[in-house]
Design a protein around this motif. Sequence first.
Motif, mmCIF file in Angstrom:
data_model
loop_
_atom_site.group_PDB
_atom_site.id
_atom_site.type_symbol
_atom_site.label_atom_id
_atom_site.label_comp_id
_atom_site.label_asym_id
_atom_site.label_seq_id
_atom_site.Cartn_x
_atom_site.Cartn_y
_atom_site.Cartn_z
ATOM 1 N N ASP A 1 -28.839 10.133 -27.939
ATOM 2 C CA ASP A 1 -29.278 9.658 -26.624
ATOM 3 C C ASP A 1 -28.084 9.254 -25.764
ATOM 4 O OD1 ASP A 1 -32.035 9.948 -27.149
ATOM 5 O OD2 ASP A 1 -32.037 8.053 -28.251
ATOM 6 N N VAL A 2 -27.145 8.530 -26.370
ATOM 7 C CA VAL A 2 -25.967 8.086 -25.623
ATOM 8 C C VAL A 2 -25.049 9.255 -25.321
ATOM 9 C CG1 VAL A 2 -23.945 6.581 -25.676
ATOM 10 C CG2 VAL A 2 -26.113 5.775 -26.627
ATOM 11 N N LEU A 3 -24.833 10.122 -26.315
ATOM 12 C CA LEU A 3 -23.904 11.234 -26.143
ATOM 13 C C LEU A 3 -24.426 12.290 -25.175
ATOM 14 C CD1 LEU A 3 -22.709 11.642 -29.834
ATOM 15 C CD2 LEU A 3 -21.539 10.486 -27.949
ATOM 16 N N ALA A 4 -25.718 12.253 -24.904
ATOM 17 C CA ALA A 4 -26.285 13.196 -23.928
ATOM 18 C C ALA A 4 -26.229 12.652 -22.502
ATOM 19 C CB ALA A 4 -27.734 13.513 -24.300
ATOM 20 N N HIS A 5 -25.812 11.406 -22.338
ATOM 21 C CA HIS A 5 -25.750 10.765 -21.020
ATOM 22 C C HIS A 5 -24.356 10.993 -20.448
ATOM 23 C CE1 HIS A 5 -26.056 7.847 -17.834
ATOM 24 N NE2 HIS A 5 -27.279 7.501 -18.197
ATOM 25 N N THR A 6 -24.240 11.888 -19.470
ATOM 26 C CA THR A 6 -22.910 12.317 -19.018
ATOM 27 C C THR A 6 -22.113 11.192 -18.358
ATOM 28 O OG1 THR A 6 -23.908 13.155 -16.971
ATOM 29 C CG2 THR A 6 -23.573 14.724 -18.760
ATOM 30 N N ASP A 7 -22.777 10.324 -17.620
ATOM 31 C CA ASP A 7 -22.035 9.231 -16.982
ATOM 32 C C ASP A 7 -21.479 8.257 -18.017
ATOM 33 O OD1 ASP A 7 -22.007 9.909 -14.305
ATOM 34 O OD2 ASP A 7 -24.001 9.090 -13.944
ATOM 35 N N LEU A 8 -22.241 7.983 -19.074
ATOM 36 C CA LEU A 8 -21.727 7.122 -20.143
ATOM 37 C C LEU A 8 -20.558 7.790 -20.855
ATOM 38 C CD1 LEU A 8 -25.008 5.660 -21.700
ATOM 39 C CD2 LEU A 8 -23.340 4.484 -20.258
ATOM 40 N N LEU A 9 -20.631 9.103 -21.058
ATOM 41 C CA LEU A 9 -19.507 9.825 -21.666
ATOM 42 C C LEU A 9 -18.258 9.703 -20.797
ATOM 43 C CD1 LEU A 9 -21.119 13.121 -23.023
ATOM 44 C CD2 LEU A 9 -20.246 11.187 -24.348
ATOM 45 N N ARG A 10 -18.427 9.802 -19.487
ATOM 46 C CA ARG A 10 -17.279 9.657 -18.584
ATOM 47 C C ARG A 10 -16.669 8.260 -18.699
ATOM 48 N NH1 ARG A 10 -20.780 12.832 -15.124
ATOM 49 N NH2 ARG A 10 -19.839 14.874 -14.770
ATOM 50 N N LEU A 11 -17.513 7.248 -18.776
ATOM 51 C CA LEU A 11 -17.009 5.875 -18.888
ATOM 52 C C LEU A 11 -16.349 5.640 -20.239
ATOM 53 C CD1 LEU A 11 -19.982 4.033 -17.174
ATOM 54 C CD2 LEU A 11 -17.664 4.287 -16.260
ATOM 55 N N ASN A 12 -16.905 6.214 -21.302
ATOM 56 C CA ASN A 12 -16.284 6.087 -22.622
ATOM 57 C C ASN A 12 -14.915 6.770 -22.644
ATOM 58 O OD1 ASN A 12 -18.511 4.713 -23.572
ATOM 59 N ND2 ASN A 12 -19.436 6.491 -24.555
ATOM 60 N N PHE A 13 -14.849 7.954 -22.048
ATOM 61 C CA PHE A 13 -13.559 8.640 -21.969
ATOM 62 C C PHE A 13 -12.576 7.823 -21.130
ATOM 63 C CE2 PHE A 13 -10.782 11.873 -19.890
ATOM 64 C CZ PHE A 13 -10.103 12.273 -21.045
ATOM 65 N N GLY A 14 -13.091 7.200 -20.082
ATOM 66 C CA GLY A 14 -12.235 6.387 -19.225
ATOM 67 C C GLY A 14 -11.622 5.206 -19.950
ATOM 68 N N VAL A 15 -12.416 4.485 -20.715
ATOM 69 C CA VAL A 15 -11.857 3.313 -21.405
ATOM 70 C C VAL A 15 -10.930 3.750 -22.526
ATOM 71 C CG1 VAL A 15 -13.653 2.916 -23.169
ATOM 72 C CG2 VAL A 15 -12.423 0.978 -22.153
ATOM 73 N N PHE A 16 -11.210 4.901 -23.154
ATOM 74 C CA PHE A 16 -10.274 5.457 -24.131
ATOM 75 C C PHE A 16 -8.923 5.718 -23.465
ATOM 76 C CE2 PHE A 16 -8.111 9.175 -25.801
ATOM 77 C CZ PHE A 16 -8.000 8.882 -27.157
ATOM 78 N N CYS A 17 -8.943 6.381 -22.311
ATOM 79 C CA CYS A 17 -7.703 6.697 -21.600
ATOM 80 C C CYS A 17 -6.959 5.436 -21.181
ATOM 81 C CB CYS A 17 -8.009 7.534 -20.352
ATOM 82 S SG CYS A 17 -8.645 9.183 -20.695
ATOM 83 N N LEU A 18 -7.694 4.465 -20.655
ATOM 84 C CA LEU A 18 -7.056 3.253 -20.145
ATOM 85 C C LEU A 18 -6.287 2.526 -21.237
ATOM 86 C CD1 LEU A 18 -6.720 1.491 -17.608
ATOM 87 C CD2 LEU A 18 -8.729 0.200 -18.352
ATOM 88 N N HIS A 19 -6.890 2.395 -22.409
ATOM 89 C CA HIS A 19 -6.226 1.653 -23.487
ATOM 90 C C HIS A 19 -5.217 2.517 -24.242
ATOM 91 C CE1 HIS A 19 -8.158 -2.313 -23.302
ATOM 92 N NE2 HIS A 19 -9.014 -1.625 -22.551
ATOM 93 N N PHE A 20 -5.418 3.824 -24.255
ATOM 94 C CA PHE A 20 -4.378 4.729 -24.751
ATOM 95 C C PHE A 20 -3.114 4.556 -23.917
ATOM 96 C CE2 PHE A 20 -1.876 8.504 -24.841
ATOM 97 C CZ PHE A 20 -2.064 9.123 -26.070
ATOM 98 N N ILE A 21 -3.271 4.612 -22.606
ATOM 99 C CA ILE A 21 -2.130 4.496 -21.699
ATOM 100 C C ILE A 21 -1.446 3.148 -21.847
ATOM 101 C CG2 ILE A 21 -1.518 4.334 -19.248
ATOM 102 C CD1 ILE A 21 -3.772 6.464 -18.782
ATOM 103 N N LEU A 22 -2.251 2.086 -21.916
ATOM 104 C CA LEU A 22 -1.691 0.739 -22.044
ATOM 105 C C LEU A 22 -0.812 0.628 -23.285
ATOM 106 C CD1 LEU A 22 -1.741 -2.256 -21.003
ATOM 107 C CD2 LEU A 22 -3.597 -2.605 -22.648
#
Length: 412
Positions: A223-244
């Motif tokens: 259910d969560v993985l099919a929600h594209t906006d949640l996937l975008r936000l999950n990818f975003g927080v991954f990127c933010l803390h990767f970069i940090l």
Amino acid sequence: MSNFNATRDISSPDGKDPGRAKLRLTPVERKSSIALALLFASRMLGLFLLTPIFAVAALSIPGGNDAAKVGLALGAYGLTQAIMQIPLGMASDRYGRRPIIVLGMVLFIIGGVICALANDINWIIAGRVVQGVGAVSAAITAWVADATRPEVRTRAMAMVGGSIGLSFAVSLVLSPLLVGEFGLSGLFWAISLLGFVCLLIAAFVVPDVPRGEAPIVQATARDVLAHTDLLRLNFGVFCLHFILMAIFIVAPGLLARLGGYDSARLWEIYLPVILLSFVLMVPAVFYTETRRAHKVALEVAVAGLVVVLALFPLASDGFMATVALFVGFFIAFNILEALQPSLVSRVAPPAYKGLALGFYNTAQSLGVFAGGVVGGLLVSHGASKVFLAAAALAFVWFLTARGFQAGQNNPA
């Protein structure tokens, strides 16, 4: 009639504007939100304290000159957090939020003590792994959901999300002072003490509230993985803390070299950077909230990250230019750190809001781990490679963020 009056008294103490009163936090909601934000902030401060100084301070211990191991030590807790985040969130549904969070903080303290007693980099990595096993972020956010009504929950979630950025800001100033006064071992003892403070907050300060109707797992991962906006936000927080994590493999040494500072005096750079970034961030946050321009704020902040990170290699020999770029980085970082958890709360359907937050926290932890490891590997090829890799990842994030649709005008 008595029921109507009772409802009116609860929702509107002044009896004039029940709609406005309904959007206010009740005393219990306010106390719970503040206590949980303080709990989250204290725990994240304990995790972040190592980040701004470790790449330089680790040189004082055996193995600390191995950049790959330094990166692994910084990111190791993120891997075990990612593994344990949802299982402990599910356990908090079954056994209660408070006992699971207390257990998580006990593990965090044990890991900190292992690091404090460590005599080489390998034992610090082991201690950080143990710290990460106490993964309670999902349980804390679920506790926030338990303690608040839907119409004020986004505000409470934003308080918790904003506490992460504040914690990192404090860590930038505090960690060089602690290392300068007490050494690397003393820093880990301070981290363990913060874990104990979190334990006390969880055990005695957060009010008892009824269990929320929507538990941490009420739907499937599909259910969560099919929600594209949640996937975008999950990818975003991954990127933010990767970069940090990646750039802070480089940042302490770079700033120390350009400014002629030792590790104990890096706070003299970090403090004005953080204060200025917070001052300049306020108008952006105010505009976002008053105009409900969350999508615009997301795109602009990520685009700002791309530009700032791409400019770092060009300024790597200029102290003031590098400091100015760090101000820009933290303006974008603080906006995104507060904005994204609020957006998760806005766009996730109520039926699986808790599970969505669990995935979000897991993505954040994976970003911490990957950023530490990749940053440690890339730094041997030069600091500019770390910044350029971070800029490339931020650009991919920008492309995905442009497709974000839900929640930008949601008044929640």
